[in-house]
Write a protein that holds these residues in place. Structure first.
Motif, PDB file in Angstrom:
ATOM      1  N   PRO A 115       0.804  -1.224   0.000  1.00  0.00           N
ATOM      2  CA  PRO A 115       0.000   0.000   0.000  1.00  0.00           C
ATOM      3  C   PRO A 115       0.838   1.276   0.000  1.00  0.00           C
ATOM      4  O   PRO A 115       0.282   2.373   0.036  1.00  0.00           O
ATOM      5  CB  PRO A 115      -0.815  -0.119   1.281  1.00  0.00           C
ATOM      6  CG  PRO A 115       0.072  -0.894   2.207  1.00  0.00           C
ATOM      7  CD  PRO A 115       0.827  -1.857   1.340  1.00  0.00           C
ATOM      8  N   PRO A 147      -3.634   8.428   1.822  1.00  0.00           N
ATOM      9  CA  PRO A 147      -4.040   7.911   0.509  1.00  0.00           C
ATOM     10  C   PRO A 147      -3.786   8.912  -0.611  1.00  0.00           C
ATOM     11  O   PRO A 147      -4.082  10.102  -0.477  1.00  0.00           O
ATOM     12  CB  PRO A 147      -5.548   7.663   0.689  1.00  0.00           C
ATOM     13  CG  PRO A 147      -5.782   7.614   2.155  1.00  0.00           C
ATOM     14  CD  PRO A 147      -4.752   8.491   2.784  1.00  0.00           C
ATOM     15  N   THR A 157      -2.721   3.368  -0.756  1.00  0.00           N
ATOM     16  CA  THR A 157      -3.608   3.642   0.379  1.00  0.00           C
ATOM     17  C   THR A 157      -2.864   4.184   1.586  1.00  0.00           C
ATOM     18  O   THR A 157      -3.441   4.896   2.406  1.00  0.00           O
ATOM     19  CB  THR A 157      -4.373   2.370   0.765  1.00  0.00           C
ATOM     20  OG1 THR A 157      -3.460   1.277   0.845  1.00  0.00           O
ATOM     21  CG2 THR A 157      -5.445   2.047  -0.257  1.00  0.00           C
ATOM     22  N   ASN A 490     -12.020   6.591  -6.986  1.00  0.00           N
ATOM     23  CA  ASN A 490     -11.409   7.218  -5.816  1.00  0.00           C
ATOM     24  C   ASN A 490     -11.553   8.729  -5.911  1.00  0.00           C
ATOM     25  O   ASN A 490     -11.648   9.287  -7.001  1.00  0.00           O
ATOM     26  CB  ASN A 490      -9.928   6.851  -5.704  1.00  0.00           C
ATOM     27  CG  ASN A 490      -9.713   5.367  -5.496  1.00  0.00           C
ATOM     28  OD1 ASN A 490      -8.872   4.756  -6.136  1.00  0.00           O
ATOM     29  ND2 ASN A 490     -10.485   4.749  -4.615  1.00  0.00           N
ATOM     30  N   ARG A 514      -6.439  -0.535  -2.476  1.00  0.00           N
ATOM     31  CA  ARG A 514      -5.376  -1.446  -2.908  1.00  0.00           C
ATOM     32  C   ARG A 514      -6.044  -2.589  -3.654  1.00  0.00           C
ATOM     33  O   ARG A 514      -6.941  -3.248  -3.126  1.00  0.00           O
ATOM     34  CB  ARG A 514      -4.557  -1.952  -1.727  1.00  0.00           C
ATOM     35  CG  ARG A 514      -3.479  -2.961  -2.143  1.00  0.00           C
ATOM     36  CD  ARG A 514      -2.282  -2.948  -1.214  1.00  0.00           C
ATOM     37  NE  ARG A 514      -2.556  -3.423   0.120  1.00  0.00           N
ATOM     38  CZ  ARG A 514      -2.087  -4.585   0.612  1.00  0.00           C
ATOM     39  NH1 ARG A 514      -1.349  -5.385  -0.141  1.00  0.00           N
ATOM     40  NH2 ARG A 514      -2.346  -4.920   1.855  1.00  0.00           N
ATOM     41  N   THR A 536     -10.308  -0.950   0.762  1.00  0.00           N
ATOM     42  CA  THR A 536     -10.691   0.431   0.492  1.00  0.00           C
ATOM     43  C   THR A 536     -10.495   1.258   1.756  1.00  0.00           C
ATOM     44  O   THR A 536     -10.911   0.859   2.844  1.00  0.00           O
ATOM     45  CB  THR A 536     -12.160   0.519   0.053  1.00  0.00           C
ATOM     46  OG1 THR A 536     -12.361  -0.309  -1.088  1.00  0.00           O
ATOM     47  CG2 THR A 536     -12.540   1.946  -0.298  1.00  0.00           C
ATOM     48  N   ILE A 537      -9.849   2.408   1.601  1.00  0.00           N
ATOM     49  CA  ILE A 537      -9.556   3.268   2.744  1.00  0.00           C
ATOM     50  C   ILE A 537     -10.285   4.594   2.607  1.00  0.00           C
ATOM     51  O   ILE A 537     -10.423   5.149   1.511  1.00  0.00           O
ATOM     52  CB  ILE A 537      -8.036   3.518   2.874  1.00  0.00           C
ATOM     53  CG1 ILE A 537      -7.708   4.269   4.166  1.00  0.00           C
ATOM     54  CG2 ILE A 537      -7.487   4.259   1.668  1.00  0.00           C
ATOM     55  CD1 ILE A 537      -6.217   4.376   4.468  1.00  0.00           C
ATOM     56  N   ILE A 564     -10.174   1.224   7.084  1.00  0.00           N
ATOM     57  CA  ILE A 564      -9.961   0.386   5.902  1.00  0.00           C
ATOM     58  C   ILE A 564     -10.971  -0.760   5.931  1.00  0.00           C
ATOM     59  O   ILE A 564     -11.035  -1.509   6.915  1.00  0.00           O
ATOM     60  CB  ILE A 564      -8.540  -0.190   5.863  1.00  0.00           C
ATOM     61  CG1 ILE A 564      -7.500   0.900   6.087  1.00  0.00           C
ATOM     62  CG2 ILE A 564      -8.270  -0.886   4.532  1.00  0.00           C
ATOM     63  CD1 ILE A 564      -6.085   0.378   6.210  1.00  0.00           C
TER      64      ILE A 564
END
Length: 768
Positions: A115, A147, A157, A490, A514, A536-537, A564
């Protein structure tokens, strides 16, 4: 020879002291401006003042950066030298693993994703081997925290580490730097650049890092069996700039490494303690590892990497266009005696007293030696970017990105034989960013990106020449090809508000992901491949940046919180030493970073940084097998596990910190100089870094938790400004601290420690 030539060292010291004495008559003259420099960064793919960017960023350059590498260190020297940044490896001078704000990946496979993205000269280095390209002739390093999915894409991320090398100019300049140290350390770095013809300039940079073998293999009675390295790297750049509206920068580079993989040390912990015990000797190991039947291989490592890029910049009325095309190729191998000692199947007279030890040091139930070959790595990237070139309140940029990579990994085990897996990865994205200056105090920035990512794995030859086929412990299995893909949007939104001319505050919310990951390493040991879904963050950070006390104090502070979903982890270890990808339901992190720089007076400069990172796994159903636990044999493991164990074997990791995530990092540097005559100065520079409590694995155990690791460096020298040369004595890890950096946890208490103290002398001369 291990030790530096004493006569040469004495002569160099005398020459340096003579230069100091000769210039000591006028010690009061100020030889250069000591005020805080203005730092520009390209964290948002355009040049900006670091104080104006609404992102938490730290930079490294000049003496602070160069001092870290005086003893021949590799890219891991950056670890804990910046608040929030950590790095480690179990694979020697290749395959580093980076962590920002506690978020990283402990997977040691050559196909592992991370990441933290590494970007060198505007080119992303995705594979772990490419991430280890040596650092030399570097203009600046930017550590961009949080991120960065909008402008830099997936697998960012945690953040980005961005390296920019010195670029060609029409003006001639060159330098040469030579360092000699103990353990036969010899380092050379140099560059030369300037104009070749009208509108055409070039720069060539080279690096050579060498250390003699210094670790004895007491099993084979071989002195100075391994531990050394021979690393060569080079870069050539050609810049064609016929007008202000067009430039073309061609970059070609390469590296060759012949060295030693990570050194694993068996049973250096006593159960119930994380202190190194009597089995640890920095200069000695007991290796019986062998995959070809020709004797102990002593953890060899060889790699080659070559690449090229072309950056084209066009200027039009109100718009700039940038195109970056790049290719990378790599191949090589590493071998590790994973058990770190002599197993039950290799009895020997270890102590030379005529008595055979069945296993040493301590109990090692069975030997484990693995060789990993990376073959035919090819990476191609293409980015095209359009950006506004006006002074309007609204500025924008938009672009597209394409990535394609393929390689194969062959894992060779002394029992299971050789197995090959083939990886392919393709990704494309489109992105845009808008910035609007609401007034002379407030700027607002928003960004959006769509990324599509596709990965595949194919299993090739299995258990070639493996004895496990004869015993029936292995069989040829037919695995279906694995294909996974994902597409995500994103975004980010940030604001920067200038309170006054020297202080601003910022806020930023950002989203990133990621991409899904495939792990095929267990196929080599009769296991199935594993797949982790995308993580996913969502992150928020607040901070301020200020230049205070008449531009003598820079103080930047940021605080953050992130969540996350489906966070990816690697469950490594257990009695079978499996390596499986898993997803936890959630992971959270919060904390803060402080970066400070203070010019006390014309002679004294101080810097300091501190970060606090709290990370936590949130999944009350997730369990892993710890430290050699094996239900099939009724073994609960070798270490003291502090987690609940619902079935008596597996450990529940809910509530644990992320692995290899230091809770705190503190670093400080000080430089004191005293003018000597009209043209020079004597200086003392020191740097120290502290690493707080760190859990090495997903589970919590006494043995595999470190705390209080400290390392320091020192430089004492003379710099002559008239003749542009520097001579300095240097030391890295000057206290010879023995710090645990990693571990192998499947059949004994094996540890990985830091490098020993390196000291010597270094000289550098510049030409203009």
């Amino acid at each position: 020879m291990k030790n530096i030539n004493k006569a040469v060292l004495a002569l160099c010291i005398q020459a340096a002291l003579a230069g100091q004495i000769a210039n000591a008559q006028d010690s009061g003259k100020k030889v250069e401006d000591k005020g805080l420099e203005q730092i520009t960064v390209t964290a948002q793919k355009r040049t900006q003042s670091i104080q104006e960017v609404p992102i938490s960023i730290a930079t490294l350059s000049g003496e602070k950066f160069e001092s870290m590498f005086s003893g021949g260190e590799d890219i891991l020297a950056l670890a804990v030298r910046v608040p929030g940044l950590y790095a480690e490896t179990s694979n020697g001078r290749v395959a580093p693993r980076f962590y920002i704000r506690g978020l990283g990946n402990t997977d040691f496979d050559l196909a592992a994703s991370q990441p933290v993205s590494i970007v060198m000269d505007d080119v992303v280095k995705e594979n772990v081997i490419l991430k280890s390209f040596p650092l030399f002739d570097v203009a600046q390093v930017e550590v961009i925290r949080g991120p960065q999915g909008t402008l830099f894409g997936r697998n960012t991320t945690a953040g980005i580490i961005k390296f920019d090398s010195v670029k060609p100019t029409e003006s001639f300049d060159a330098y040469a730097k030579l360092g000699l140290g103990n353990l036969g350390t010899v380092n050379f770095e140099g560059a030369v650049g300037g104009g070749l013809a009208e509108n055409l300039s070039a720069r060539v940079s080279v690096l050579s890092q060498n250390r003699e073998d210094w670790i004895d293999n007491a099993y084979t009675k071989e002195k100075d069996a391994f531990g050394g390295f021979d690393e060569k790297a080079w870069r050539a750049q050609l810049l064609y700039s016929p007008s202000e509206n067009f430039s073309a920068l061609f970059n070609v580079h390469g590296r060759e490494l012949d060295g030693t993989a990570s050194v694993f040390r068996a049973n250096v912990f006593t159960k119930g303690s994380n202190d190194l015990n009597q089995n640890f000797d920095r200069d000695v190991v007991y290796y019986d590892g062998d995959v070809d039947g020709n004797g102990a291989d002593n953890n060899p490592q060889t790699y080659e990497n070559y690449g090229a890029s072309l950056k084209l910049e066009f200027g039009f009325d109100g718009m700039d266009v940038t195109s970056i095309t790049a290719i990378e190729n790599a191949e090589g191998l590493s071998l590790g005696d994973i058990d770190g000692g002599v197993s039950l199947f290799a009895p020997a007279d270890i102590n030379g007293d005529g008595t055979e030890e069945l296993t040493y040091p301590g109990f090692i139930a069975f030997g484990a030696v693995t060789q990993d070959n990376l073959d035919d790595l090819k990476q191609f990237t293409q980015e095209i970017r359009f950006a506004s070139a006006t002074t309007d309140a609204l500025s924008w940029q938009a672009g597209a990105f394409y990535y394609d990579s393929s390689f194969n990994v062959t894992s060779i085990d002394g029992y299971y034989g050789a197995t090959t897996v083939f990886h392919e990865n393709t990704s494309w994205a489109v992105f845009s960013q808008l910035s609007y200056a609401v007034n002379d105090k407030l700027d607002i920035t928003g960004g959006l990106r769509y990324t599509y990512d596709e990965k595949s794995l194919r299993v090739g030859a299995q258990n070639v020449n493996g004895f496990a086929l004869v015993t029936g412990d292995a069989s040829i299995q037919d695995y279906d090809d694995i294909n996974v893909d994902d597409g995500q949007v994103n975004w980010e939104l940030s604001a920067n508000y200038r309170l006054n001319e020297t202080t601003s505050v910022f806020a930023r919310v950002a989203n990133g992901f990621r991409a899904q990951t495939i792990q095929g390493r267990d196929v080599a040991f009769e296991g199935a491949p594993s797949v982790a879904d995308s993580e996913t963050i969502n992150s928020i950070e607040l901070g301020f940046k200020s230049d205070l006390l008449d531009n003598s104090l820079r103080l930047n502070v940021a605080t953050f919180y992130y969540v996350i979903d489906d966070v990816q982890f690697s469950a490594i270890g257990g009695g079978a030493n499996n390596t499986a990808l898993i997803n936890a339901d959630k992971g959270i992190g919060y904390g803060f970073e402080v970066d400070a720089q203070y010019v006390v007076n014309d002679n004294l400069m101080l810097t300091a940084g501190y970060s606090y990172n709290h990370t936590e796994i949130q999944d009350d159903t997730l369990t892993v097998l710890p430290c050699g636990a094996n239900p099939a044999f009724g073994s609960t493991g070798n270490c003291t596990v502090r987690d609940p164990r619902p079935d008596g074997f597996k450990a529940s990791i809910d509530g644990n910190p992320f692995p290899q995530a230091p809770e705190s990092i503190f670093n400080v540097t000080a430089r004191y100089s005293m003018p000597m005559g009209n043209d020079g100065e004597v200086f003392v520079y020191t740097d120290w870094a502290y690493q707080g409590e760190t859990s090495l694995f997903l589970y919590d155990s006494v043995e595999f938790t470190t705390d209080g690791n400290v390392e320091g460096g020192l430089r004492i020298g003379y710099e002559n400004f008239a003749n542009n040369y520097t001579v300095a004595l240097f030391g890295r890890n000057i206290t010879d601290a023995e710090n645990v950096k990693g571990a192998i946890d499947f059949n004994n208490l094996t540890g990985i420690v830091n490098s020993p103290r390196i000291f010597g002398i270094e000289a550098k001369i510049n030409f203009f």
